[in-house]
Design an enzyme around this catalytic site. Structure first.
Site, short mmCIF file in Angstrom:
data_model
loop_
_atom_site.label_atom_id
_atom_site.label_comp_id
_atom_site.label_asym_id
_atom_site.label_seq_id
_atom_site.Cartn_x
_atom_site.Cartn_y
_atom_site.Cartn_z
N GLY A 42 0.89 -1.23 0.01
CA GLY A 42 -0.07 0.04 0.17
C GLY A 42 0.73 1.30 -0.13
O GLY A 42 1.86 1.32 0.93
N ALA A 43 0.57 2.08 -0.95
CA ALA A 43 1.57 3.15 -1.02
C ALA A 43 1.62 4.12 0.24
O ALA A 43 2.71 4.63 0.77
CB ALA A 43 1.04 4.23 -2.15
N ASN A 46 3.48 2.18 2.87
CA ASN A 46 4.82 1.85 2.54
C ASN A 46 5.63 3.26 2.86
O ASN A 46 6.79 3.11 3.45
CB ASN A 46 5.17 1.66 0.83
CG ASN A 46 4.57 0.21 0.68
OD1 ASN A 46 4.29 -0.53 1.54
ND2 ASN A 46 4.18 0.18 -0.52
N LYS A 228 10.18 12.40 -9.16
CA LYS A 228 11.13 11.08 -8.90
C LYS A 228 11.13 10.63 -10.49
O LYS A 228 10.16 10.08 -10.96
CB LYS A 228 10.29 9.99 -8.09
CG LYS A 228 10.15 10.70 -6.67
CD LYS A 228 9.19 9.81 -5.89
CE LYS A 228 7.83 10.15 -6.25
NZ LYS A 228 6.88 9.32 -5.38
N GLY A 230 13.33 7.44 -11.06
CA GLY A 230 13.85 6.27 -11.03
C GLY A 230 15.41 6.46 -11.14
O GLY A 230 15.93 6.87 -10.22
N ALA A 234 16.44 12.67 -9.49
CA ALA A 234 15.17 13.35 -9.10
C ALA A 234 15.35 14.72 -9.33
O ALA A 234 16.49 15.35 -9.35
CB ALA A 234 14.84 12.91 -7.43
N GLY A 260 9.26 4.29 -5.49
CA GLY A 260 8.78 5.67 -5.30
C GLY A 260 8.35 5.88 -3.96
O GLY A 260 8.41 7.13 -3.32
N ASP A 261 7.67 5.00 -3.17
CA ASP A 261 7.08 5.23 -1.80
C ASP A 261 8.28 5.36 -0.91
O ASP A 261 8.57 5.97 0.03
CB ASP A 261 6.42 3.89 -1.45
CG ASP A 261 5.21 3.59 -2.27
OD1 ASP A 261 4.67 4.79 -3.00
OD2 ASP A 261 4.83 2.62 -2.39
#
Length: 303
Positions: A42-43, A46, A228, A230, A234, A260-261
């Site tokens: 769960g975003a 997390n 963001k 990856g 960033a 990302g979280d």
């Protein structure tokens, strides 16, 4: 930003992730060999766990789960150092996401999402008292994609503004953003202090193909924007211009779920302990690199 020593409150989704790591294309109509694990996700949850992993502020979390796995999720959040407030939904089960991870690609993932109880948070689940001792409020973008959650968001934003508590939002999903509508999302997030989209979300929100241009454009309406990217790091933007480009840390990806979280959680924790945005973004990149080198979206061990 935020009151020194205050807590970080994350409001959002807590999900059961079923991660299936397969090699090469799925074989329609027959079997595809895969390594399958069930892990907490769960975003929003997390983000809370990665913020606690980074250390600094106390981290609290508000979310909604089904009775089927409420105790498990509470234990998992507590084990990560998060103080959970989980509302048990009387009708819906905990949300479940099937994460298909192609190990032949760059560990890219595809989600099959049953939001379940997570998008049934409602205004009645919010209380201004949840902000007692809180220096920062973070809202998962998934909250903007259901009517009950939007009602909670309105109450939470009103409480935060009344107390002078800064608010950040992670847009969460290009698919859901497209369904909601870009203009509607931007209207709903007016007045937030920090926006944390990924590159694709920033492009979608602005209609601009270049991530730096998109970051700059978004920062004309939100004081601080962090895009963001990856493996490309960033971008940190303020007042209509990119102010910093932060390099990613080297990593060999195994499962990109939750990267990302991880960035968002570590970034917010660093920001709350006094780091300037560029340094906080570097901490986010570090957490993201660690996240992609393991299966599952939660941290392991200490920072």
């Amino acid at each position: 930003m935020g009151a020194p020593g205050g807590a970080l409150l994350v409001v959002g989704d807590v999900i059961t992730d079923v991660v299936a790591r397969h090699r090469g294309p799925l074989a329609p109509g027959t079997d595809t060999a895969a390594a399958v694990r069930t892990v907490p996700g769960g975003a929003g949850a997390n983000v809370a766990c990665w913020a606690a992993w980074r250390g600094g502020p106390e981290v609290q979390f508000l979310g909604r789960v089904g009775a089927d796995s409420a105790a498990w999720h509470e234990r998992e959040l507590t084990a990560c150092g998060v103080r959970p407030s989980l509302v048990v939904d009387p009708r819906a089960p905990t949300g479940t996401v099937v994460c298909l991870v192609d190990t032949d690609a760059s560990a890219e993932r595809t989600f099959l999402t049953d939001s379940g109880a997570s998008l049934r948070l409602e205004a009645g689940d919010w209380s201004p008292g949840l902000l007692d001792g809180v220096a920062w409020l973070h809202l998962s973008g998934y909250l903007f994609f259901s009517a009950p959650c939007r009602a909670l968001v309105a109450s939470a934003l009103g409480s935060a503004r009344a107390r002078g508590v800064p608010v950040s939002v992670d847009p969460a999903s290009t698919g859901f953003l497209s369904g909601l509508g870009v203009d509607r999302f931007l209207t709903l997030t007016e007045g937030v202090d920090v926006l944390l989209p990924n590159r694709d979300e920033a492009r979608l929100l602005t209609g601009l193909p270049d991530a730096a241009d998109a970051a700059a454009e978004l920062s004309r309406r939100t004081p601080l924007v962090v895009v963001k990217q990856g493996g490309a790091g960033a971008l940190v933007a303020r007042s209509g211009a990119v102010r910093a480009e932060v390099a990613a840390e080297p990593a060999v990806p195994v499962d990109t779920t939750g990267a990302g979280d991880a960035f968002t959680g570590a970034f917010l924790a660093a920001l709350l302990t006094g780091a300037p945005p560029r340094e906080a973004a570097a901490e986010g990149c570090r957490a993201g690199a660690l996240a992609v080198q393991q299966v599952g979206a939660r941290p392991r061990g200490t920072a």
